[in-house]
Write an enzyme that holds these catalytic residues in place. Structure first.
Site, PDB file in Angstrom:
ATOM      1  N   CYS A 100       0.837  -1.211   0.000  1.00 31.88           N
ATOM      2  CA  CYS A 100       0.000   0.000   0.000  1.00 31.88           C
ATOM      3  C   CYS A 100       0.868   1.256   0.000  1.00 31.88           C
ATOM      4  CB  CYS A 100      -0.920   0.000   1.227  1.00 31.88           C
ATOM      5  SG  CYS A 100      -2.056   1.391   1.261  1.00 31.88           S
ATOM      6  N   CYS A 152       0.364   4.762   7.029  1.00 31.70           N
ATOM      7  CA  CYS A 152      -0.282   4.582   8.332  1.00 31.70           C
ATOM      8  C   CYS A 152       0.683   3.847   9.277  1.00 31.70           C
ATOM      9  CB  CYS A 152      -1.585   3.812   8.168  1.00 31.70           C
ATOM     10  SG  CYS A 152      -2.622   4.484   6.849  1.00 31.70           S
ATOM     11  N   CYS A 212       0.367   0.062  10.333  1.00 33.03           N
ATOM     12  CA  CYS A 212      -0.076  -0.949   9.366  1.00 33.03           C
ATOM     13  C   CYS A 212       1.053  -1.760   8.732  1.00 33.03           C
ATOM     14  CB  CYS A 212      -0.903  -0.279   8.278  1.00 33.03           C
ATOM     15  SG  CYS A 212      -1.690  -1.499   7.198  1.00 33.03           S
ATOM     16  N   CYS A 224     -16.419  -9.564   5.603  1.00 35.47           N
ATOM     17  CA  CYS A 224     -15.782  -8.262   5.413  1.00 35.47           C
ATOM     18  C   CYS A 224     -14.466  -8.435   4.650  1.00 35.47           C
ATOM     19  CB  CYS A 224     -15.528  -7.634   6.779  1.00 35.47           C
ATOM     20  SG  CYS A 224     -14.668  -6.064   6.678  1.00 35.47           S
ATOM     21  N   CYS A 249     -19.424  -6.469   3.787  1.00 36.28           N
ATOM     22  CA  CYS A 249     -18.752  -5.213   4.109  1.00 36.28           C
ATOM     23  C   CYS A 249     -17.431  -5.210   3.357  1.00 36.28           C
ATOM     24  CB  CYS A 249     -18.507  -5.170   5.616  1.00 36.28           C
ATOM     25  SG  CYS A 249     -17.608  -3.718   6.160  1.00 36.28           S
ATOM     26  N   CYS A 309     -19.411   1.602   8.771  1.00 37.33           N
ATOM     27  CA  CYS A 309     -18.708   0.940   9.862  1.00 37.33           C
ATOM     28  C   CYS A 309     -17.469   1.791  10.110  1.00 37.33           C
ATOM     29  CB  CYS A 309     -18.335  -0.482   9.430  1.00 37.33           C
ATOM     30  SG  CYS A 309     -17.196  -1.285  10.571  1.00 37.33           S
ATOM     31  N   ARG A 358     -17.902  -3.312  17.920  1.00 35.13           N
ATOM     32  CA  ARG A 358     -17.133  -4.499  17.541  1.00 35.13           C
ATOM     33  C   ARG A 358     -15.789  -4.530  18.254  1.00 35.13           C
ATOM     34  NH1 ARG A 358     -17.535  -4.516  11.904  1.00 35.13           N
ATOM     35  NH2 ARG A 358     -19.558  -5.394  12.386  1.00 35.13           N
TER      36      ARG A 358
HETATM   37  N1  SAM Z   1      -6.774   0.541   3.191  1.00 37.94           N
HETATM   38  C1  SAM Z   1      -8.031   0.650   3.780  1.00 37.94           C
HETATM   39  C2  SAM Z   1      -8.102   1.734   4.834  1.00 37.94           C
HETATM   40  O1  SAM Z   1      -7.092   2.222   5.273  1.00 37.94           O
HETATM   41  O2  SAM Z   1      -9.215   2.089   5.203  1.00 37.94           O
HETATM   42  C3  SAM Z   1      -8.536  -0.639   4.392  1.00 37.94           C
HETATM   43  C4  SAM Z   1      -7.640  -1.562   5.153  1.00 37.94           C
HETATM   44  S1  SAM Z   1      -7.050  -1.002   6.752  1.00 37.94           S
HETATM   45  C5  SAM Z   1      -5.962  -2.310   7.123  1.00 37.94           C
HETATM   46  C6  SAM Z   1      -8.464  -1.131   7.823  1.00 37.94           C
HETATM   47  C7  SAM Z   1      -8.307  -0.780   9.271  1.00 37.94           C
HETATM   48  O3  SAM Z   1      -7.608  -1.815   9.949  1.00 37.94           O
HETATM   49  C8  SAM Z   1      -7.530   0.456   9.635  1.00 37.94           C
HETATM   50  O4  SAM Z   1      -8.272   1.624   9.484  1.00 37.94           O
HETATM   51  C9  SAM Z   1      -7.200   0.201  11.103  1.00 37.94           C
HETATM   52  O5  SAM Z   1      -8.222   0.699  11.920  1.00 37.94           O
HETATM   53  C10 SAM Z   1      -7.152  -1.315  11.194  1.00 37.94           C
HETATM   54  N2  SAM Z   1      -5.786  -1.779  11.442  1.00 37.94           N
HETATM   55  C11 SAM Z   1      -4.803  -1.907  10.537  1.00 37.94           C
HETATM   56  N3  SAM Z   1      -3.661  -2.341  11.115  1.00 37.94           N
HETATM   57  C12 SAM Z   1      -3.927  -2.478  12.429  1.00 37.94           C
HETATM   58  C13 SAM Z   1      -3.134  -2.885  13.558  1.00 37.94           C
HETATM   59  N4  SAM Z   1      -1.857  -3.199  13.435  1.00 37.94           N
HETATM   60  N5  SAM Z   1      -3.727  -2.930  14.760  1.00 37.94           N
HETATM   61  C14 SAM Z   1      -5.028  -2.599  14.895  1.00 37.94           C
HETATM   62  N6  SAM Z   1      -5.809  -2.204  13.873  1.00 37.94           N
HETATM   63  C15 SAM Z   1      -5.279  -2.135  12.651  1.00 37.94           C
HETATM   64  C1  DTB Z   2     -11.279  -2.869  11.541  1.00 33.88           C
HETATM   65  O1  DTB Z   2     -11.594  -1.863  12.201  1.00 33.88           O
HETATM   66  N1  DTB Z   2     -10.455  -3.808  11.956  1.00 33.88           N
HETATM   67  C2  DTB Z   2     -10.249  -4.795  10.922  1.00 33.88           C
HETATM   68  C3  DTB Z   2     -11.270  -4.360   9.845  1.00 33.88           C
HETATM   69  N2  DTB Z   2     -11.742  -3.125  10.335  1.00 33.88           N
HETATM   70  C4  DTB Z   2     -10.874  -4.298   8.427  1.00 33.88           C
HETATM   71  C5  DTB Z   2      -8.838  -4.899  10.496  1.00 33.88           C
HETATM   72  C6  DTB Z   2      -7.905  -5.213  11.631  1.00 33.88           C
HETATM   73  C7  DTB Z   2      -6.537  -5.367  11.083  1.00 33.88           C
HETATM   74  C8  DTB Z   2      -5.561  -5.790  12.123  1.00 33.88           C
HETATM   75  C9  DTB Z   2      -4.170  -5.855  11.636  1.00 33.88           C
HETATM   76  C10 DTB Z   2      -3.896  -6.823  10.543  1.00 33.88           C
HETATM   77  O2  DTB Z   2      -4.540  -7.877  10.439  1.00 33.88           O
HETATM   78  O3  DTB Z   2      -2.991  -6.536   9.760  1.00 33.88           O
HETATM   79 FE1  SF4 Z   3      -2.858   1.223   3.361  1.00 34.03          FE
HETATM   80 FE2  SF4 Z   3      -2.780   0.023   5.753  1.00 34.03          FE
HETATM   81 FE3  SF4 Z   3      -3.170   2.659   5.593  1.00 34.03          FE
HETATM   82 FE4  SF4 Z   3      -5.127   0.991   4.769  1.00 34.03          FE
HETATM   83  S1  SF4 Z   3      -4.356   1.200   6.870  1.00 34.03           S
HETATM   84  S2  SF4 Z   3      -4.375   2.850   3.735  1.00 34.03           S
HETATM   85  S3  SF4 Z   3      -3.865  -0.701   3.959  1.00 34.03           S
HETATM   86  S4  SF4 Z   3      -1.309   1.551   4.950  1.00 34.03           S
END
Ligand code: SAM
Ligand code: DTB
Ligand code: SF4
Length: 324
Positions: free
Chosen positions: A49, A53, A56, A93, A126, A186, A258
């Protein structure tokens, strides 16, 4: 009435048992006390990506050792959704590691097709695909999408400490498009990213100001991912999590709260307290997107020992018409 930050602080700081007593009262008024919604997560496009963030594992800016995977086809996704349904999940989802999507792009059109196919299984669907506008939201709605996940993640003030490649306002703009298309939102966030309590409550304040308020609110505890800037962040205190869930239940009575990422870091007792405080939905399955989650058997056992059961699909909102 929409609560002010001061009101949220007042609620949050009540003695813990008084706080939970009140959130339980609200929960019993608005929800079936034994039901928990089980949602299955699937990463349909993993890693690589462009965004930065800080939490992530899927950002290409950090060396997290994650293997990238291209967008899965509808044919690849369908059997996984069917299996999730057979296992008792009622919401499916799908997450994609994209900055956003655009109508006309082959990848977006493929996702629309997948949404259509999954929604025909009779599951709630979702997706979380990053930023979108009105045209994309309308197409997803037509395909039978139930909800779009797009988290604000933290307070507007803290957001730029966590992400610099897009803004908090960008997040809100996507959410507005989703709402205009008539798709449920959501939207929640993550705790444990070095934010202050004020940031957590400000996040809640923003959610309370959505019109309509979100249909579901994921509360994630940071899963510290190796290689990311937040890899060494300390774990969230269980009572802080319980307080935030209880406060959310009180001020967002109609939202599914959730208990999302981070359950594998909590004890069974800790999770039980979260459910008692008002959480009524979980991600069910061994894996989140890239991080671990408690196993299905473990979760079944936990729910059984608490006398909780899986919520039926569409038990709290209308089913999309085209399924019939
Ligand atoms: N790229 C899209 C976005 O940013 O909306 C969708 C995927 S992103 C991985 C979805 C959500 O997963 C993020 O907004 C965050 O709240 C959650 N998330 C991602 N990495 C995480 C982590 N290491 N711990 C907890 N929540 C995480
Ligand atoms: C949300 O709030 N939590 C989920 C879902 N929406 C997409 C994602 C959690 C991701 C946790 C870190 C990972 O699996 O990389
Ligand atoms: Fe990309 Fe992860 Fe940020 Fe979603 S949360 S925009 S997958 S870097």
């Amino acid at each position: 009435m929409i609560p002010t930050l001061e009101k949220l602080e007042q609620i949050y700081h009540r003695p813990l048992f008084d706080l939970i007593h009140e959130s339980r009262r609200v929960h019993l008024e608005f929800w079936n006390k034994s039901e928990v919604q089980l949602c299955t997560l699937l990463s349909v496009k993993t890693g690589g990506c462009s965004e930065d963030c800080g939490y992530c594992a899927q950002s290409s800016r950090y060396d997290t050792g994650l293997e990238r995977e291209n967008l899965m086809t509808t044919e690849e996704v369908l059997p996984i959704a069917q299996m999730a349904k057979a296992n008792g999940s009622t919401r499916f989802c799908m997450g994609a590691a994209w900055k956003g999507v655009r109508k006309g792009d082959q990848k977006f059109e493929q996702m629309v097709q997948t949404v259509r196919a999954v929604s025909r299984l009779g599951m709630e669907v979702c997706v979380t695909l990053g930023q979108l506008g009105d045209a994309e939201a309308q197409d997803l709605k037509k395909a039978g999408l139930t909800a779009y996940n797009h988290n604000i993640d933290t307070s507007p003030e803290h957001y730029s400490q966590i992400v610099t490649t897009h803004t908090f306002e960008d997040r809100i703009s996507t959410i507005n498009s989703v709402q205009r298309a008539g798709i449920s939102v959501c939207c929640g966030g993550i705790i444990g990213m070095g934010e202050a309590l004020r940031d957590r409550l400000r996040m809640l304040e923003v959610l309370c100001n959505f019109d309509p308020t979100p249909e579901s609110v994921p509360i994630n505890c940071l899963m510290p991912m190796p290689g990311t800037p937040l890899a060494d962040a300390p774990a969230v205190d269980i009572f802080e999590l319980v307080r935030l869930i209880a406060t959310s239940r009180i001020v967002l009575p109609k939202a599914k709260i959730r208990l999302s990422a981070g359950r594998s870091l909590l004890s069974r007792e800790g999770q039980a307290l979260c459910f008692f405080a008002g959480a009524n939905s979980i991600f069910y399955g061994d894996k989140l997107l890239t991080a671990g989650n408690p196993g299905v058997d473990e979760d079944r056992q936990l729910l059984q020992s608490l006398g909780l059961e899986a919520q039926a699909p569409y038990s709290d909102q209308p089913e999309p018409a085209h399924i019939h």
